[in-house]
Design a protein around this motif. Structure first.
Motif, mmCIF file in Angstrom:
data_model
loop_
_atom_site.group_PDB
_atom_site.id
_atom_site.type_symbol
_atom_site.label_atom_id
_atom_site.label_comp_id
_atom_site.label_asym_id
_atom_site.label_seq_id
_atom_site.Cartn_x
_atom_site.Cartn_y
_atom_site.Cartn_z
ATOM 1 N N ALA A 33 28.665 10.837 -6.848
ATOM 2 C CA ALA A 33 27.759 11.465 -5.882
ATOM 3 C C ALA A 33 26.522 12.016 -6.593
ATOM 4 C CB ALA A 33 28.470 12.584 -5.134
ATOM 5 N N GLY A 34 26.720 12.616 -7.735
ATOM 6 C CA GLY A 34 25.597 13.162 -8.498
ATOM 7 C C GLY A 34 24.632 12.088 -8.934
ATOM 8 N N PHE A 35 25.156 10.950 -9.365
ATOM 9 C CA PHE A 35 24.280 9.855 -9.775
ATOM 10 C C PHE A 35 23.461 9.359 -8.587
ATOM 11 C CE2 PHE A 35 23.121 5.476 -10.518
ATOM 12 C CZ PHE A 35 22.553 5.555 -11.787
ATOM 13 N N ALA A 36 24.103 9.157 -7.444
ATOM 14 C CA ALA A 36 23.389 8.684 -6.256
ATOM 15 C C ALA A 36 22.329 9.695 -5.817
ATOM 16 C CB ALA A 36 24.370 8.413 -5.118
ATOM 17 N N ALA A 37 22.689 10.968 -5.804
ATOM 18 C CA ALA A 37 21.732 12.005 -5.408
ATOM 19 C C ALA A 37 20.572 12.096 -6.397
ATOM 20 C CB ALA A 37 22.435 13.355 -5.293
ATOM 21 N N ALA A 38 20.869 11.967 -7.676
ATOM 22 C CA ALA A 38 19.814 12.030 -8.689
ATOM 23 C C ALA A 38 18.853 10.857 -8.549
ATOM 24 C CB ALA A 38 20.427 12.057 -10.087
ATOM 25 N N TRP A 39 19.375 9.673 -8.293
ATOM 26 C CA TRP A 39 18.502 8.508 -8.115
ATOM 27 C C TRP A 39 17.621 8.708 -6.876
ATOM 28 C CZ3 TRP A 39 17.154 5.102 -11.545
ATOM 29 C CH2 TRP A 39 16.427 3.979 -11.155
ATOM 30 N N GLY A 40 18.197 9.214 -5.810
ATOM 31 C CA GLY A 40 17.406 9.495 -4.609
ATOM 32 C C GLY A 40 16.329 10.532 -4.875
ATOM 33 N N ALA A 41 16.673 11.575 -5.627
ATOM 34 C CA ALA A 41 15.696 12.617 -5.959
ATOM 35 C C ALA A 41 14.575 12.057 -6.827
ATOM 36 C CB ALA A 41 16.387 13.785 -6.662
ATOM 37 N N LEU A 42 14.930 11.196 -7.773
ATOM 38 C CA LEU A 42 13.923 10.580 -8.632
ATOM 39 C C LEU A 42 12.966 9.718 -7.811
ATOM 40 C CD1 LEU A 42 12.928 10.126 -11.539
ATOM 41 C CD2 LEU A 42 14.583 8.242 -11.699
ATOM 42 N N CYS A 43 13.507 8.952 -6.888
ATOM 43 C CA CYS A 43 12.659 8.123 -6.018
ATOM 44 C C CYS A 43 11.775 8.996 -5.130
ATOM 45 C CB CYS A 43 13.523 7.185 -5.178
ATOM 46 S SG CYS A 43 14.312 5.867 -6.135
ATOM 47 N N ALA A 44 12.336 10.069 -4.590
ATOM 48 C CA ALA A 44 11.548 10.979 -3.756
ATOM 49 C C ALA A 44 10.426 11.622 -4.565
ATOM 50 C CB ALA A 44 12.444 12.056 -3.152
ATOM 51 N N ALA A 45 10.722 12.016 -5.795
ATOM 52 C CA ALA A 45 9.701 12.629 -6.650
ATOM 53 C C ALA A 45 8.587 11.637 -6.970
ATOM 54 C CB ALA A 45 10.339 13.147 -7.931
ATOM 55 N N ALA A 46 8.943 10.391 -7.213
ATOM 56 C CA ALA A 46 7.926 9.363 -7.495
ATOM 57 C C ALA A 46 7.021 9.153 -6.288
ATOM 58 C CB ALA A 46 8.586 8.051 -7.911
ATOM 59 N N GLY B 203 0.820 -1.207 0.000
ATOM 60 C CA GLY B 203 0.000 0.000 0.000
ATOM 61 C C GLY B 203 0.848 1.248 0.000
ATOM 62 N N PRO B 204 0.194 2.395 -0.113
ATOM 63 C CA PRO B 204 0.919 3.660 -0.197
ATOM 64 C C PRO B 204 1.829 3.931 1.002
ATOM 65 C CG PRO B 204 -1.378 3.978 -0.801
ATOM 66 C CD PRO B 204 -1.248 2.579 -0.289
ATOM 67 N N SER B 205 1.383 3.623 2.189
ATOM 68 C CA SER B 205 2.183 3.890 3.383
ATOM 69 C C SER B 205 3.464 3.049 3.373
ATOM 70 C CB SER B 205 1.371 3.607 4.643
ATOM 71 O OG SER B 205 2.155 3.830 5.791
ATOM 72 N N ALA B 206 3.326 1.790 3.037
ATOM 73 C CA ALA B 206 4.494 0.909 2.972
ATOM 74 C C ALA B 206 5.445 1.348 1.860
ATOM 75 C CB ALA B 206 4.049 -0.535 2.759
ATOM 76 N N ARG B 207 4.894 1.788 0.711
ATOM 77 C CA ARG B 207 5.748 2.271 -0.376
ATOM 78 C C ARG B 207 6.488 3.537 0.042
ATOM 79 N NH1 ARG B 207 1.801 0.218 -3.489
ATOM 80 N NH2 ARG B 207 0.617 2.152 -3.611
ATOM 81 N N ARG B 208 5.801 4.442 0.757
ATOM 82 C CA ARG B 208 6.474 5.665 1.238
ATOM 83 C C ARG B 208 7.628 5.322 2.175
ATOM 84 N NH1 ARG B 208 1.325 7.718 1.322
ATOM 85 N NH2 ARG B 208 1.040 7.213 3.512
ATOM 86 N N THR B 209 7.395 4.374 3.067
ATOM 87 C CA THR B 209 8.439 3.984 4.014
ATOM 88 C C THR B 209 9.623 3.364 3.277
ATOM 89 O OG1 THR B 209 6.828 3.652 5.777
ATOM 90 C CG2 THR B 209 8.967 2.549 6.028
ATOM 91 N N ALA B 210 9.350 2.445 2.368
ATOM 92 C CA ALA B 210 10.424 1.806 1.604
ATOM 93 C C ALA B 210 11.176 2.842 0.770
ATOM 94 C CB ALA B 210 9.860 0.709 0.705
ATOM 95 N N THR B 211 10.438 3.765 0.174
ATOM 96 C CA THR B 211 11.074 4.785 -0.659
ATOM 97 C C THR B 211 11.887 5.750 0.198
ATOM 98 O OG1 THR B 211 9.294 4.558 -2.258
ATOM 99 C CG2 THR B 211 10.687 6.499 -2.469
ATOM 100 N N ALA B 212 11.413 6.058 1.379
ATOM 101 C CA ALA B 212 12.196 6.908 2.288
ATOM 102 C C ALA B 212 13.520 6.234 2.632
ATOM 103 C CB ALA B 212 11.406 7.215 3.559
ATOM 104 N N CYS B 213 13.506 4.925 2.818
ATOM 105 C CA CYS B 213 14.754 4.191 3.064
ATOM 106 C C CYS B 213 15.672 4.273 1.850
ATOM 107 C CB CYS B 213 14.452 2.730 3.406
ATOM 108 S SG CYS B 213 13.639 2.519 4.997
ATOM 109 N N ARG B 214 15.106 4.167 0.649
ATOM 110 C CA ARG B 214 15.898 4.266 -0.589
ATOM 111 C C ARG B 214 16.542 5.647 -0.687
ATOM 112 N NH1 ARG B 214 18.469 1.444 -2.632
ATOM 113 N NH2 ARG B 214 19.966 3.093 -2.662
#
Length: 123
Positions: free
Chosen positions: A103-116, A67-78
């Motif tokens: 560092a830029g690649f890691a930060a960009a992937w994190g930002a993409l996950c946060a945006a999703a 569900g959405p809550s579990a996805r938010r938690t997993a994505t926050a960990c990512r």
């Protein structure tokens, strides 16, 4: 939104993580963590596999969350893992010239996950 983007990013994370566990050089080479022969030293390969195992677990959680809550938690960990990777690789890689790219690649992937995750929350 229905969480499709988070699931896709989780699947991509899990796939890449499994790949670096099998072939540590796929992370080691871009980071400059190979030896003179181009191979990843055994001790470095161990740590790359540990990072891969962490990310495989988090990516799988993003993919399979019920569900959405579990996805938010997993994505926050990512996102937290990516930001810590960005900080550590961006300051501590032996080859200072590689630090910004990795560092830029890691930060960009994190930002993409946060945006999703944010898009799912709004939807």
């Amino acid at each position: 939104m229905n969480g499709t983007a988070v699931r896709v990013l989780g699947a991509a994370t899990a796939a890449y993580s499994a790949a670096i566990m099998i072939r540590p050089r796929w992370l080691g080479r871009p980071c400059g963590l190979t030896g003179p022969d181009g191979d990843v030293p055994t001790s470095t390969a161990l740590l790359i596999r540990a990072v891969g195992a962490r990310d495989l677990a988090v990516g799988t959680a993003m993919l399979l969350a019920s569900g959405p809550s579990a996805r938010r938690t997993a994505t926050a960990c990512r996102v937290a893992a990516d930001l810590s990777d960005a900080a550590l690789f961006g300051t501590l890689l032996p080859d200072a010239g590689r630090r910004p790219k990795i560092a830029g690649f890691a930060a960009a992937w994190g930002a993409l996950c946060a945006a999703a995750a944010a898009a799912e929350s709004r939807g």
